[in-house]
Design a protein around this motif. Structure first.
Motif, PDB file in Angstrom:
ATOM      1  N   PHE A   1       0.856  -1.186   0.000  1.00  0.00           N
ATOM      2  CA  PHE A   1       0.000   0.000   0.000  1.00  0.00           C
ATOM      3  C   PHE A   1       0.892   1.237   0.000  1.00  0.00           C
ATOM      4  O   PHE A   1       2.114   1.154   0.154  1.00  0.00           O
ATOM      5  N   ASP A   2       0.273   2.398  -0.163  1.00  0.00           N
ATOM      6  CA  ASP A   2       1.000   3.666  -0.158  1.00  0.00           C
ATOM      7  C   ASP A   2       0.783   4.368   1.177  1.00  0.00           C
ATOM      8  O   ASP A   2      -0.287   4.252   1.795  1.00  0.00           O
ATOM      9  N   ILE A   3       1.800   5.094   1.598  1.00  0.00           N
ATOM     10  CA  ILE A   3       1.738   5.750   2.899  1.00  0.00           C
ATOM     11  C   ILE A   3       2.272   7.168   2.800  1.00  0.00           C
ATOM     12  O   ILE A   3       3.161   7.458   1.995  1.00  0.00           O
ATOM     13  N   SER A   4       1.705   8.045   3.599  1.00  0.00           N
ATOM     14  CA  SER A   4       2.171   9.417   3.705  1.00  0.00           C
ATOM     15  C   SER A   4       2.141   9.806   5.182  1.00  0.00           C
ATOM     16  O   SER A   4       1.093   9.734   5.826  1.00  0.00           O
ATOM     17  N   ILE A   5       3.299  10.178   5.711  1.00  0.00           N
ATOM     18  CA  ILE A   5       3.414  10.496   7.138  1.00  0.00           C
ATOM     19  C   ILE A   5       4.117  11.833   7.289  1.00  0.00           C
ATOM     20  O   ILE A   5       5.114  12.112   6.617  1.00  0.00           O
ATOM     21  N   GLU A   6       3.613  12.651   8.181  1.00  0.00           N
ATOM     22  CA  GLU A   6       4.277  13.902   8.525  1.00  0.00           C
ATOM     23  C   GLU A   6       4.625  13.870  10.004  1.00  0.00           C
ATOM     24  O   GLU A   6       3.758  13.639  10.853  1.00  0.00           O
ATOM     25  N   ILE A   7       5.900  14.089  10.305  1.00  0.00           N
ATOM     26  CA  ILE A   7       6.390  14.008  11.684  1.00  0.00           C
ATOM     27  C   ILE A   7       6.995  15.339  12.077  1.00  0.00           C
ATOM     28  O   ILE A   7       7.842  15.888  11.371  1.00  0.00           O
ATOM     29  N   GLY A   8       6.568  15.846  13.220  1.00  0.00           N
ATOM     30  CA  GLY A   8       7.106  17.103  13.724  1.00  0.00           C
ATOM     31  C   GLY A   8       6.224  18.277  13.359  1.00  0.00           C
ATOM     32  O   GLY A   8       5.545  18.270  12.324  1.00  0.00           O
ATOM     33  N   LYS A   9       6.237  19.286  14.196  1.00  0.00           N
ATOM     34  CA  LYS A   9       5.407  20.465  13.957  1.00  0.00           C
ATOM     35  C   LYS A   9       6.242  21.689  13.588  1.00  0.00           C
ATOM     36  O   LYS A   9       5.885  22.450  12.695  1.00  0.00           O
ATOM     37  N   GLU A  10       7.362  21.893  14.283  1.00  0.00           N
ATOM     38  CA  GLU A  10       8.186  23.068  13.993  1.00  0.00           C
ATOM     39  C   GLU A  10       8.950  22.890  12.677  1.00  0.00           C
ATOM     40  O   GLU A  10       8.946  23.773  11.834  1.00  0.00           O
ATOM     41  N   ASN A  11       9.634  21.769  12.517  1.00  0.00           N
ATOM     42  CA  ASN A  11      10.347  21.464  11.276  1.00  0.00           C
ATOM     43  C   ASN A  11       9.912  20.089  10.797  1.00  0.00           C
ATOM     44  O   ASN A  11      10.654  19.109  10.923  1.00  0.00           O
ATOM     45  N   PRO A  12       8.707  19.996  10.246  1.00  0.00           N
ATOM     46  CA  PRO A  12       8.165  18.685   9.902  1.00  0.00           C
ATOM     47  C   PRO A  12       8.938  18.004   8.771  1.00  0.00           C
ATOM     48  O   PRO A  12       9.473  18.655   7.873  1.00  0.00           O
ATOM     49  N   VAL A  13       8.998  16.681   8.859  1.00  0.00           N
ATOM     50  CA  VAL A  13       9.573  15.852   7.806  1.00  0.00           C
ATOM     51  C   VAL A  13       8.446  15.015   7.221  1.00  0.00           C
ATOM     52  O   VAL A  13       7.639  14.432   7.953  1.00  0.00           O
ATOM     53  N   HIS A  14       8.418  14.953   5.901  1.00  0.00           N
ATOM     54  CA  HIS A  14       7.364  14.215   5.224  1.00  0.00           C
ATOM     55  C   HIS A  14       7.951  12.927   4.648  1.00  0.00           C
ATOM     56  O   HIS A  14       8.950  12.965   3.931  1.00  0.00           O
ATOM     57  N   ILE A  15       7.337  11.797   4.974  1.00  0.00           N
ATOM     58  CA  ILE A  15       7.739  10.499   4.432  1.00  0.00           C
ATOM     59  C   ILE A  15       6.587   9.972   3.590  1.00  0.00           C
ATOM     60  O   ILE A  15       5.444   9.928   4.047  1.00  0.00           O
ATOM     61  N   GLU A  16       6.892   9.595   2.352  1.00  0.00           N
ATOM     62  CA  GLU A  16       5.828   9.062   1.507  1.00  0.00           C
ATOM     63  C   GLU A  16       6.392   8.033   0.533  1.00  0.00           C
ATOM     64  O   GLU A  16       7.591   8.027   0.233  1.00  0.00           O
ATOM     65  N   GLY A  17       5.518   7.170   0.071  1.00  0.00           N
ATOM     66  CA  GLY A  17       5.921   6.168  -0.897  1.00  0.00           C
ATOM     67  C   GLY A  17       5.169   4.867  -0.694  1.00  0.00           C
ATOM     68  O   GLY A  17       4.104   4.830  -0.060  1.00  0.00           O
ATOM     69  N   HIS A  18       5.749   3.790  -1.220  1.00  0.00           N
ATOM     70  CA  HIS A  18       5.090   2.484  -1.185  1.00  0.00           C
ATOM     71  C   HIS A  18       5.671   1.609  -0.087  1.00  0.00           C
ATOM     72  O   HIS A  18       6.888   1.542   0.089  1.00  0.00           O
TER      73      HIS A  18
END
Length: 364
Positions: free
Chosen positions: A68-85
């Protein structure tokens, strides 16, 4: 008391694999290959570790499932976005113990395979949150009344293109459904196999994290030439000067890792169980963290490391043999616990029940 020997600047994780292992028992399941599940018979590390005379003698059967595909955002001040399969694999031991693995792999852009990507390198706090996606970590939230509560979820997660519906029925065409819980995804995958089993007793599934940090690990601040250090110097620096961060990783406790006392390192992280001085491997009952420097090793090494690392597109980790060892240990541990709890459950049922039936169930 301060961590005087610890680096003020933390580590940065560019490329890595996170494998979430979910173990359970599903007896008498006849797996039929289809569009959702296909057998993996060649190219596994098992061929190099075990000798098999016939197919019937196989103790390990591996399958590839639709991911499946996933999209995650971690952190509020300097967020990092992780996405993909997310790749999903299944390992079955003795046609009885099932081990689903959900694999978030973030390779280098120059590698010949692409799974997931990040908007920026992760720091240790962000890595803890991502690695603890299943185990949960301590997140404090304030509601509308200003009352603080603990939430075990990440800030933002969206899962799409899942081919299992709410009843764990395979759908050839995925819907537009957006799932915001990794737990729900795991439930659907496990239930797909539970429904094929005649088992009347269930033990809660066991969850484990295999975290493989690749050789592109970096360092904030003064040690900006970190990757150019000798392999054994990199590992020694991490082990001696980043103990508080390692404590955070091994305990799934984010945010306050700079204040974790290095004196508690051995109690929480244990000994380095690697076989080489240029690797760091820590393991406990919840997580295994592997820091490898394989890609930095020179041409003088007897192993062709460049060729070896090209196989990560198949194995998903730098050290596949160790992953197999972890899989086997988790399978054995779960089987022992399963038998003990089933025996206790059958003993409770024996009160006022058919003793012969209970004895037969315990013998099974």
């Amino acid at each position: 008391m301060k961590n005087l020997c610890q680096c003020k600047d933390g580590l940065l994780y560019n490329n890595f694999s996170i494998i979430f292992l979910q173990t359970f028992i599903a007896p008498n399941v006849q797996i039929a290959e289809n569009d959702f599940i296909s057998g993996v018979t060649e190219g596994t590390i098992d061929e190099q570790l075990f000798i098999r005379e016939t197919k019937d003698s196989e103790i390990i059967n591996r399958y590839k499932l639709k991911g499946f595909d996933i999209s995650i955002e971690i952190g509020k001040e300097n967020p990092v976005h992780i996405e993909g399969h997310v790749c999903v694999m299944l390992t079955v031991f003795f046609n009885l113990t099932f081990e689903l693995s959900y694999r978030i792999i973030v390779p280098d852009d120059g590698e010949s395979f692409q799974f997931c990507r990040t908007s920026a390198p992760l720091d240790t706090d962000q890595m803890i949150t991502l690695a603890a996606l299943v185990q949960k970590v301590e997140h404090w939230e304030s509601d509308d009344r200003g009352i603080q509560t603990i939430s075990g979820s990440v800030e933002s997660i969206k899962i799409t293109n899942l081919c299992l519906d709410a009843e764990s029925t395979y759908r050839a065409t995925s819907t537009d459904e957006v799932i915001t819980s990794f737990d729900e995804v795991q439930r659907r995958y496990a239930e797909y196999f539970y429904k094929m089993s005649d088992n009347q007793f269930r033990l809660n599934e066991h969850h484990y994290v295999f975290l493989d940090i690749w050789e592109s690990i970096d360092h904030k601040g003064a040690l900006n030439g970190f990757p150019q250090m000798q392999e054994e110097d990199i590992i020694e620096h991490i082990e001696m000067n980043h103990k508080s961060e390692l404590i955070g990783l091994m305990s799934f406790y984010p945010e306050e890792w700079p204040y974790r006392m290095e004196g508690n390192y051995k109690d929480i992280c244990g000994e380095n169980i690697a076989i080489d001085t240029d690797d760091l491997v820590l393991a406990n009952e919840n997580i295994c963290v592997v820091f490898g420097t394989y890609g930095l090793r020179g041409d003088e090494a007897p192993t062709d490391w460049k060729k070896h690392l090209m196989r990560r597109n198949h194995y998903h980790v730098s050290w596949p043999e160790y992953l197999v060892i972890i899989e086997i240990l988790l399978s054995k541990k779960y089987m022992i616990n399963y038998v003990l709890y089933k025996y206790i459950n059958n003993s409770h049922l024996a009160v006022g029940g058919n003793i012969r039936t209970i004895i037969e169930q315990n013998a099974y």
